[in-house]
Design a protein around this motif. Sequence first.
Motif, short mmCIF file in Angstrom:
data_model
loop_
_atom_site.label_atom_id
_atom_site.label_comp_id
_atom_site.label_asym_id
_atom_site.label_seq_id
_atom_site.Cartn_x
_atom_site.Cartn_y
_atom_site.Cartn_z
N SER A 150 0.83 -1.21 0.00
CA SER A 150 0.00 0.00 0.00
C SER A 150 0.87 1.26 0.00
CB SER A 150 -0.95 0.00 1.20
OG SER A 150 -0.26 0.18 2.42
N THR A 151 1.99 1.24 0.74
CA THR A 151 2.87 2.41 0.73
C THR A 151 3.59 2.56 -0.60
OG1 THR A 151 4.70 1.19 1.76
CG2 THR A 151 3.19 2.35 3.24
N HIS A 152 3.78 1.45 -1.30
CA HIS A 152 4.35 1.54 -2.65
C HIS A 152 3.34 2.19 -3.59
CE1 HIS A 152 6.57 0.62 -6.26
NE2 HIS A 152 5.59 -0.14 -6.72
N ASP A 153 2.06 1.86 -3.43
CA ASP A 153 1.03 2.49 -4.26
C ASP A 153 0.96 4.00 -4.01
OD1 ASP A 153 0.34 0.08 -5.44
OD2 ASP A 153 -1.30 -0.33 -4.04
N TYR A 154 1.08 4.40 -2.74
CA TYR A 154 1.08 5.83 -2.44
C TYR A 154 2.29 6.51 -3.07
CZ TYR A 154 -2.33 4.47 1.12
OH TYR A 154 -3.43 3.94 1.76
N TRP A 155 3.44 5.82 -3.07
CA TRP A 155 4.65 6.37 -3.70
C TRP A 155 4.43 6.54 -5.20
CZ3 TRP A 155 7.53 3.96 -7.52
CH2 TRP A 155 8.71 4.62 -7.90
N LYS A 156 3.82 5.54 -5.83
CA LYS A 156 3.57 5.64 -7.29
C LYS A 156 2.70 6.86 -7.61
CE LYS A 156 2.23 1.32 -8.09
NZ LYS A 156 1.81 0.11 -8.83
N ALA A 157 1.69 7.10 -6.79
CA ALA A 157 0.85 8.29 -6.99
C ALA A 157 1.66 9.56 -6.80
CB ALA A 157 -0.33 8.26 -6.02
N LEU A 158 2.62 9.52 -5.88
CA LEU A 158 3.45 10.69 -5.60
C LEU A 158 4.35 11.02 -6.78
CD1 LEU A 158 4.57 12.73 -3.43
CD2 LEU A 158 6.21 10.93 -2.82
N VAL A 159 5.08 10.03 -7.32
CA VAL A 159 6.06 10.30 -8.37
C VAL A 159 5.43 10.48 -9.75
CG1 VAL A 159 7.96 9.19 -7.15
CG2 VAL A 159 6.58 7.84 -8.76
N THR A 160 4.16 10.13 -9.88
CA THR A 160 3.47 10.38 -11.15
C THR A 160 2.56 11.61 -11.05
OG1 THR A 160 1.74 8.79 -10.51
CG2 THR A 160 3.53 7.98 -11.92
N LYS A 161 2.72 12.35 -9.97
CA LYS A 161 2.05 13.65 -9.76
C LYS A 161 0.53 13.51 -9.63
CE LYS A 161 3.56 18.30 -10.96
NZ LYS A 161 4.19 19.16 -11.99
N LYS A 162 0.09 12.34 -9.13
CA LYS A 162 -1.34 12.17 -8.87
C LYS A 162 -1.68 12.57 -7.44
CE LYS A 162 -1.69 8.48 -12.27
NZ LYS A 162 -1.76 7.01 -12.49
N THR A 163 -0.64 12.79 -6.65
CA THR A 163 -0.79 13.24 -5.26
C THR A 163 0.16 14.40 -5.04
OG1 THR A 163 -1.29 11.00 -4.50
CG2 THR A 163 -0.55 12.54 -2.83
N ASP A 164 -0.28 15.37 -4.23
CA ASP A 164 0.56 16.51 -3.89
C ASP A 164 1.56 16.10 -2.81
OD1 ASP A 164 1.73 18.91 -3.28
OD2 ASP A 164 -0.09 19.86 -2.51
N GLY A 165 2.84 16.14 -3.14
CA GLY A 165 3.87 15.74 -2.20
C GLY A 165 4.22 16.78 -1.17
N LYS A 166 3.65 17.97 -1.27
CA LYS A 166 3.85 19.03 -0.28
C LYS A 166 5.32 19.23 0.07
CE LYS A 166 -0.73 18.26 1.73
NZ LYS A 166 -1.36 19.27 0.89
N GLY A 167 6.13 19.47 -0.98
CA GLY A 167 7.53 19.80 -0.76
C GLY A 167 8.50 18.66 -0.93
N ILE A 168 8.01 17.44 -1.09
CA ILE A 168 8.92 16.31 -1.31
C ILE A 168 9.52 16.42 -2.71
CG2 ILE A 168 9.01 13.81 -1.71
CD1 ILE A 168 7.18 13.41 0.59
N SER A 169 10.84 16.21 -2.80
CA SER A 169 11.50 16.22 -4.10
C SER A 169 11.39 14.83 -4.72
CB SER A 169 12.98 16.61 -3.95
OG SER A 169 13.63 16.49 -5.20
N CYS A 170 10.72 14.76 -5.85
CA CYS A 170 10.52 13.48 -6.54
C CYS A 170 11.48 13.31 -7.71
CB CYS A 170 9.08 13.37 -7.03
SG CYS A 170 7.85 13.37 -5.72
N MET A 171 12.47 14.17 -7.81
CA MET A 171 13.46 14.05 -8.89
C MET A 171 14.08 12.66 -8.86
SD MET A 171 16.96 16.25 -9.46
CE MET A 171 16.10 17.79 -9.70
N ASN A 172 14.15 12.03 -10.04
CA ASN A 172 14.69 10.67 -10.12
C ASN A 172 15.26 10.44 -11.51
OD1 ASN A 172 12.66 8.90 -11.87
ND2 ASN A 172 11.45 10.36 -10.67
N THR A 173 16.02 9.37 -11.66
CA THR A 173 16.63 9.05 -12.96
C THR A 173 16.11 7.74 -13.55
OG1 THR A 173 18.45 7.88 -11.89
CG2 THR A 173 18.76 10.24 -12.31
N THR A 174 15.15 7.10 -12.89
CA THR A 174 14.78 5.73 -13.29
C THR A 174 13.31 5.48 -13.57
OG1 THR A 174 14.56 5.07 -10.97
CG2 THR A 174 16.73 4.74 -12.02
#
Length: 244
Positions: free
Chosen positions: A177-201
């Motif tokens: 479930s926390t992986h699903d929340y992460w996927k929503a975060l890095v695909t911009k479906k959830t507001d990360g409120k300041g979390i940096s989602c910059m990634n290379t992969t």
Amino acid sequence: MVVEVPRWSNAKMEIATKDPLNPIKQDVKKGKLRYVANLFPYKGYIWNYGAIPQTWEDPGHNDKHTGCCGDNDPIDVCEIGSKVCARGEIIRVKVLGILAMIDEGETDWKVIAINVDDPDAANYNDISDVKRLKPGYLEATVDWFRRYKVPDGKPENEFAFNAEFKDKDFAVDIIKSTHDYWKALVTKKTDGKGISCMNTTVSESPFKCDPDAAKAIVEALPPPCDSSCTVPTDVDKWFHHQKN
């Protein structure tokens, strides 16, 4: 898991979620580097402590098990193997169970796991094996998490399920479930409120950046603390606290 804090050490290191590329940094409180106290009879952290990448405890999600929202961090792991790992080390672990801690009103799951390369890993397949083969360790884990902030003037932490550990299957469901929340975060479906989602992969992420750009960010950082950086002497102090 990514190892943030090697066993027996005190520096409160963690993945800096709001910094580009999420480096591991020491937590700072009131302008001072943060260290976890030695709460008798424990010396620093009593496991290799870290986090599972690509997970996120969503602060906008009220957990049905705890009644509290997530703590806005990756899910935490306590690795119970015999090797003292290095900070930043990435290890494969076998999930064994989970503890539902409530930290200042936030859900803060603690996964119990063992390094798959540990000589005894084959003997550990569920939380019941930890109870049987490492008597007292789970009780010490609850005790540690309950009281570790008390020397800093904070109240004892609380737990869901009357501080009982849930089994492997339950733990895996929470991790998923926390992986699903992460996927929503890095695909911009959830507001990360300041979390940096910059990634290379992550190919489907709008935050994906060029590896050369990431390298430039890393190379621009100041050098890590060298041997001239001294640990305060009071980090070795023992704290004796009457259990409630």
